[in-house]
Design an enzyme around this catalytic site. Structure first.
Site, PDB file in Angstrom:
ATOM      1  CG  LEU A   6      67.488  -1.144   7.309  1.00  9.91           C
ATOM      2  CD1 LEU A   6      66.304  -1.926   6.729  1.00  9.91           C
ATOM      3  CD2 LEU A   6      67.541  -1.323   8.825  1.00  9.91           C
ATOM      4  CB  ILE A   7      70.852   3.623   8.515  1.00  9.60           C
ATOM      5  CG1 ILE A   7      71.845   3.368   7.376  1.00  9.60           C
ATOM      6  CG2 ILE A   7      71.530   4.346   9.682  1.00  9.60           C
ATOM      7  CD1 ILE A   7      72.278   4.646   6.646  1.00  9.60           C
ATOM      8  N   GLY A   9      67.315   4.907  13.096  1.00 12.27           N
ATOM      9  CA  GLY A   9      67.411   6.231  13.739  1.00 12.27           C
ATOM     10  C   GLY A   9      67.917   7.333  12.819  1.00 12.27           C
ATOM     11  CB  CYS A  10      67.659   7.842   9.228  1.00  9.82           C
ATOM     12  SG  CYS A  10      68.756   6.452   8.972  1.00  9.82           S
ATOM     13  N   GLY A  13      70.837  13.635  13.466  1.00  7.27           N
ATOM     14  CA  GLY A  13      72.198  13.282  13.913  1.00  7.27           C
ATOM     15  C   GLY A  13      73.010  12.381  13.006  1.00  7.27           C
ATOM     16  CB  ILE A  14      75.431   9.719  13.968  1.00 11.26           C
ATOM     17  CG1 ILE A  14      76.217  10.605  14.951  1.00 11.26           C
ATOM     18  CG2 ILE A  14      76.353   8.740  13.263  1.00 11.26           C
ATOM     19  CD1 ILE A  14      76.816   9.863  16.145  1.00 11.26           C
ATOM     20  N   GLY A  15      72.828   9.136  12.246  1.00 14.32           N
ATOM     21  CA  GLY A  15      72.094   8.255  11.325  1.00 14.32           C
ATOM     22  C   GLY A  15      71.721   8.994  10.051  1.00 14.32           C
ATOM     23  CB  SER A 140      79.397   5.464  23.272  1.00 13.63           C
ATOM     24  OG  SER A 140      79.944   6.454  24.120  1.00 13.63           O
ATOM     25  CE1 TYR A 197      74.200   6.375  25.165  1.00 11.70           C
ATOM     26  CE2 TYR A 197      76.343   7.065  25.984  1.00 11.70           C
ATOM     27  CZ  TYR A 197      75.491   6.801  24.935  1.00 11.70           C
ATOM     28  OH  TYR A 197      75.940   6.959  23.641  1.00 11.70           O
TER      29      TYR A 197
HETATM   30  P1  NAD Z   1      70.280  11.759  17.931  1.00 13.34           P
HETATM   31  O1  NAD Z   1      69.406  11.902  19.113  1.00 13.34           O
HETATM   32  O2  NAD Z   1      70.348  12.877  16.955  1.00 13.34           O
HETATM   33  O3  NAD Z   1      69.916  10.443  17.103  1.00 13.34           O
HETATM   34  C1  NAD Z   1      69.415   9.278  17.674  1.00 13.34           C
HETATM   35  C2  NAD Z   1      68.337   8.753  16.769  1.00 13.34           C
HETATM   36  O4  NAD Z   1      67.812   7.523  17.289  1.00 13.34           O
HETATM   37  C3  NAD Z   1      67.169   9.744  16.678  1.00 13.34           C
HETATM   38  O5  NAD Z   1      66.850   9.944  15.328  1.00 13.34           O
HETATM   39  C4  NAD Z   1      66.060   9.030  17.428  1.00 13.34           C
HETATM   40  O6  NAD Z   1      64.771   9.365  16.962  1.00 13.34           O
HETATM   41  C5  NAD Z   1      66.417   7.586  17.156  1.00 13.34           C
HETATM   42  N1  NAD Z   1      65.721   6.662  18.044  1.00 13.34           N
HETATM   43  C6  NAD Z   1      65.599   6.707  19.386  1.00 13.34           C
HETATM   44  N2  NAD Z   1      64.816   5.701  19.812  1.00 13.34           N
HETATM   45  C7  NAD Z   1      64.452   5.006  18.721  1.00 13.34           C
HETATM   46  C8  NAD Z   1      63.653   3.857  18.496  1.00 13.34           C
HETATM   47  N3  NAD Z   1      63.037   3.232  19.505  1.00 13.34           N
HETATM   48  N4  NAD Z   1      63.515   3.394  17.229  1.00 13.34           N
HETATM   49  C9  NAD Z   1      64.111   4.015  16.187  1.00 13.34           C
HETATM   50  N5  NAD Z   1      64.859   5.120  16.334  1.00 13.34           N
HETATM   51  C10 NAD Z   1      65.025   5.605  17.586  1.00 13.34           C
HETATM   52  O7  NAD Z   1      71.726  11.438  18.489  1.00 13.34           O
HETATM   53  P2  NAD Z   1      73.042  10.879  17.747  1.00 13.34           P
HETATM   54  O8  NAD Z   1      74.160  11.544  18.419  1.00 13.34           O
HETATM   55  O9  NAD Z   1      72.926  10.974  16.291  1.00 13.34           O
HETATM   56  O10 NAD Z   1      73.018   9.354  18.217  1.00 13.34           O
HETATM   57  C11 NAD Z   1      73.176   8.267  17.331  1.00 13.34           C
HETATM   58  C12 NAD Z   1      73.933   7.145  18.018  1.00 13.34           C
HETATM   59  O11 NAD Z   1      75.249   7.591  18.324  1.00 13.34           O
HETATM   60  C13 NAD Z   1      73.327   6.674  19.335  1.00 13.34           C
HETATM   61  O12 NAD Z   1      73.366   5.258  19.396  1.00 13.34           O
HETATM   62  C14 NAD Z   1      74.236   7.277  20.391  1.00 13.34           C
HETATM   63  O13 NAD Z   1      74.260   6.504  21.573  1.00 13.34           O
HETATM   64  C15 NAD Z   1      75.557   7.244  19.658  1.00 13.34           C
HETATM   65  N6  NAD Z   1      76.550   8.191  20.193  1.00 13.34           N
HETATM   66  C16 NAD Z   1      76.272   9.536  20.256  1.00 13.34           C
HETATM   67  C17 NAD Z   1      77.217  10.394  20.790  1.00 13.34           C
HETATM   68  C18 NAD Z   1      76.971  11.877  20.912  1.00 13.34           C
HETATM   69  O14 NAD Z   1      77.696  12.541  21.674  1.00 13.34           O
HETATM   70  N7  NAD Z   1      76.026  12.459  20.208  1.00 13.34           N
HETATM   71  C19 NAD Z   1      78.441   9.891  21.243  1.00 13.34           C
HETATM   72  C20 NAD Z   1      78.702   8.530  21.146  1.00 13.34           C
HETATM   73  C21 NAD Z   1      77.740   7.692  20.616  1.00 13.34           C
END
Ligand code: NAD
Length: 357
Positions: A6-7, A9-10, A13-15, A140, A197
């Site tokens: 189960l993931i 925030g999909c 991005g990363i999810g 992070s 953050y």
């Molecule tokens: P992203 O913004 O593309 O993805 C974040 C996801 O989390 C989005 O789909 C968003 O809708 C979701 N989200 C936010 N609030 C939410 C909630 N209340 N309930 C459910 N989903 C929610 O950015 P990403 O880069 O894919 O970030 C994913 C993770 O990676 C985060 O935890 C972020 O802190 C971490 N991260 C990102 C980076 C970067 O540079 N992009 C670096 C280090 C860590």
């Protein structure tokens, strides 16, 4: 049997990339429950998942900030059986502290810290009962803490620092070449204006360090993934928010520093050093598939100097002064920070990064 993953925030991005990678596994080893706050944002995931949707991938609504939503989602999972929980949902927050309301700060903690805690609280009891499971937390490099001091590593790091200082004395500074620029940029960008953050990620790392000990007793694994910059919508979302920011409360020097130095170099650094979400997804898969997964998993070796500084001086002085001199006294004590660059070659630190290969 397929492992249920189960993931959170999909929708982007990363999810999204982890969900697609695991759902498209050739051996069909995973059943992915890809969750997102708002199912209307499913288009990108649906397109990327292709035929996996409805087979190895299902979609569920889940807002990590809502107790009800979390409970509802987990209760809808067959027998509440989740083998791997990937806490990925997260938000960023940029800007001078003086200009950010405490209410706004709390929303970041509610997602990044309490959101993850809510998920673990709901999923962990069943994992403990089954004496099996793996909890992954997308942290992070900004959540890195220097609490653990591995003596052997520290001695090696100090050894490297000593050797490097000798080279510096001998006037061999130039050897560092273009990495000097990268490293400088890196330090300048990452340490300031991400205060809340970083604090939210530090908080979750502290929580995980504590939980991991108890979970070990129940044979439940816990791993942190610690990426540096990643090319997703993450940075753009923060920049959009900045466009609306009025900078009230902050003095002119701080605002100028933020706008003229931080923001441009932040964009450069994402450009120069960012990894792809696909790469982070592959690293995550590697952690999941490891027989004995590590607790900490940095994905970008360029960031090992930040960790190295903490290893090299557990009083914290080296990090604080190196960052200070790079930011405000550029040049004079550059040598201290540059010395840490040497630590990139320190094998104990190299081992800390995870890569798909
Ligand atoms: P992203 O913004 O593309 O993805 C974040 C996801 O989390 C989005 O789909 C968003 O809708 C979701 N989200 C936010 N609030 C939410 C909630 N209340 N309930 C459910 N989903 C929610 O950015 P990403 O880069 O894919 O970030 C994913 C993770 O990676 C985060 O935890 C972020 O802190 C971490 N991260 C990102 C980076 C970067 O540079 N992009 C670096 C280090 C860590």
């Amino acid at each position: 049997a397929q492992r249920v993953v189960l993931i959170t925030g999909c929708s982007s991005g990363i999810g999204l990339r982890i969900a697609v990678l695991l759902a498209k596994d050739e051996q069909r080893r995973y059943h992915v429950i890809a969750t997102m706050r708002n199912l209307q944002k499913k288009k990108e995931l649906v397109e990327a998942a292709g035929e996996a949707l409805g087979n190895t991938l299902t979609l569920q609504a889940l807002d990590v900030c809502s107790d009800d939503s979390v409970k509802q989602c987990i209760s809808s999972v067959k027998d509440r059986h989740i083998d791997i929980l990937i806490n990925n949902a997260g938000v960023g927050l940029l800007g001078p502290l003086e200009s950010i309301s405490v209410e706004r700060m709390k929303t970041v903690f509610d997602t990044n810290f309490f959101g993850t805690v809510r998920m673990i609280k709901e999923v962990m009891p069943d994992m403990k009962k089954r004496r099996a499971g793996h909890i992954i937390v997308m942290s992070s490099v900004m959540g890195m803490q220097g609490k653990r001091v591995d003596t052997r590593g520290r001695q090696r790091t100090l050894g490297s620092l000593f050797l490097y200082s000798q080279e510096l004395k001998a006037g061999e500074v130039e050897n560092v070449g273009s990495r000097q620029w990268e490293f400088t940029l890196l330090l300048r960008q990452r340490v300031v204006f991400n205060d809340i953050y970083a604090a939210s990620k530090f908080a979750i790392e502290g929580f995980c360090e504590s939980m991991a000990v108890q979970l070990l007793k129940f044979n439940v694994k816990m791993s942190l993934i610690e990426p540096g910059p990643v090319h997703t919508e993450f940075e753009a979302k923060m920049m959009d928010e900045l466009a609306e920011m009025e900078f009230s409360g902050a003095d002119q020097d701080t605002v100028r520093y933020f706008k003229d130095v931080y923001v441009p170099s932040s964009c450069d650094i994402f450009e120069a050093m960012g990894q792809t979400p696909e790469y982070i997804a592959k690293c995550t898969q590697k952690v999941i598939e490891s027989r004995s997964p590590r607790f900490r998993n940095l994905t970008n070796s360029l960031y090992t100097p930040i960790v190295a500084m903490k290893y090299a001086d557990e009083t914290g002085g080296l990090s604080v002064h190196a960052f200070y001199n790079l930011l405000f006294n550029f040049g004079s004590l550059m040598h201290v920070a540059m010395a840490v660059l040497k630590c990139l070659t320190c094998s104990c630190l190299r081992r800390r990064t995870v890569s798909p290969d």
